[in-house]
Motif scaffolding. Structure first.
Motif, PDB file in Angstrom:
ATOM      1  N   CYS A  33      52.031  36.563  36.572  1.00 28.26           N
ATOM      2  CA  CYS A  33      51.814  36.713  35.122  1.00 28.26           C
ATOM      3  C   CYS A  33      51.516  38.147  34.706  1.00 28.26           C
ATOM      4  CB  CYS A  33      50.689  35.789  34.661  1.00 28.26           C
ATOM      5  SG  CYS A  33      49.047  36.276  35.242  1.00 28.26           S
ATOM      6  N   ASP A  34      51.531  39.076  35.644  1.00 26.42           N
ATOM      7  CA  ASP A  34      51.303  40.500  35.386  1.00 26.42           C
ATOM      8  C   ASP A  34      49.895  40.787  34.860  1.00 26.42           C
ATOM      9  OD1 ASP A  34      52.190  43.152  35.587  1.00 26.42           O
ATOM     10  OD2 ASP A  34      52.672  43.214  33.457  1.00 26.42           O
ATOM     11  N   THR A  35      48.921  39.969  35.246  1.00 25.47           N
ATOM     12  CA  THR A  35      47.534  40.235  34.885  1.00 25.47           C
ATOM     13  C   THR A  35      46.956  41.261  35.856  1.00 25.47           C
ATOM     14  OG1 THR A  35      47.176  38.039  33.952  1.00 25.47           O
ATOM     15  CG2 THR A  35      45.225  39.217  34.701  1.00 25.47           C
ATOM     16  N   TRP A  36      46.285  42.253  35.305  1.00 26.23           N
ATOM     17  CA  TRP A  36      45.631  43.286  36.108  1.00 26.23           C
ATOM     18  C   TRP A  36      44.131  43.083  36.005  1.00 26.23           C
ATOM     19  CZ3 TRP A  36      48.211  47.767  38.229  1.00 26.23           C
ATOM     20  CH2 TRP A  36      49.593  47.758  38.029  1.00 26.23           C
ATOM     21  N   ARG A  37      43.422  43.348  37.098  1.00 22.31           N
ATOM     22  CA  ARG A  37      41.961  43.303  37.035  1.00 22.31           C
ATOM     23  C   ARG A  37      41.377  44.243  38.071  1.00 22.31           C
ATOM     24  NH1 ARG A  37      39.737  38.306  40.491  1.00 22.31           N
ATOM     25  NH2 ARG A  37      41.589  37.969  41.745  1.00 22.31           N
ATOM     26  N   GLU A  38      40.174  44.698  37.777  1.00 22.73           N
ATOM     27  CA  GLU A  38      39.429  45.527  38.711  1.00 22.73           C
ATOM     28  C   GLU A  38      38.276  44.703  39.253  1.00 22.73           C
ATOM     29  OE1 GLU A  38      38.388  49.594  37.607  1.00 22.73           O
ATOM     30  OE2 GLU A  38      39.649  49.328  35.830  1.00 22.73           O
ATOM     31  N   VAL A  39      38.038  44.819  40.547  1.00 24.29           N
ATOM     32  CA  VAL A  39      36.911  44.134  41.162  1.00 24.29           C
ATOM     33  C   VAL A  39      36.231  45.093  42.131  1.00 24.29           C
ATOM     34  CG1 VAL A  39      37.914  41.814  40.978  1.00 24.29           C
ATOM     35  CG2 VAL A  39      38.312  43.174  43.032  1.00 24.29           C
ATOM     36  N   THR A  40      34.965  44.847  42.360  1.00 23.47           N
ATOM     37  CA  THR A  40      34.223  45.519  43.411  1.00 23.47           C
ATOM     38  C   THR A  40      33.684  44.409  44.300  1.00 23.47           C
ATOM     39  OG1 THR A  40      33.638  47.328  41.937  1.00 23.47           O
ATOM     40  CG2 THR A  40      32.344  47.098  43.949  1.00 23.47           C
ATOM     41  N   VAL A  41      34.049  44.461  45.578  1.00 29.00           N
ATOM     42  CA  VAL A  41      33.704  43.378  46.489  1.00 29.00           C
ATOM     43  C   VAL A  41      33.031  43.935  47.743  1.00 29.00           C
ATOM     44  CG1 VAL A  41      35.565  41.883  45.684  1.00 29.00           C
ATOM     45  CG2 VAL A  41      35.965  43.435  47.595  1.00 29.00           C
TER      46      VAL A  41
END
Length: 113
Positions: free
Chosen positions: A51-59
């Protein structure tokens, strides 16, 4: 208040399963960029191929290592499929060459400079 709690739970769940898209729930999420944050965490920019969703995460390092393992396993599946397709294509080319040789459609002169 419940929305904030639900969002925190969803964020925690999506961090644990980074290959699953938070928007469409497809398992086509891949890292686009990443870098360490200190000694115990990783920042990642992720993109869903469905779906071309972008997200930033810190893991945490553990979650990043698990994500890396999942990506390696998926890459192995793709590599095996590519190998099967390549073998099938090469077998078809050999069969075509054999038929061409049997019918006199090619001879040694076709391969000289």
């Amino acid at each position: 208040m419940f929305d904030r709690l639900r969002h925190k739970r969803q964020q925690r769940d999506s961090d644990a399963h980074l290959v699953t898209c938070a928007m469409c729930a497809a398992d086509f999420v891949n890292p686009v960029d990443w870098e360490p944050v200190g000694e115990t965490q990783w920042w990642m920019l992720l993109r869903c191929g469905a779906c071309d969703t972008w997200r930033e995460v810190t893991v945490t390092n553990d979650i990043a290592a698990r994500f890396d393992l999942e990506l390696d396993q998926r890459l192995d599946v793709v590599a095996r499929a590519l190998e099967r397709l390549d073998r099938s294509r090469m077998a078809a080319e050999v069969e075509t060459m054999i038929l061409a040789l049997r019918h006199g459609l090619v001879d040694p002169a076709d391969f000289s400079s």
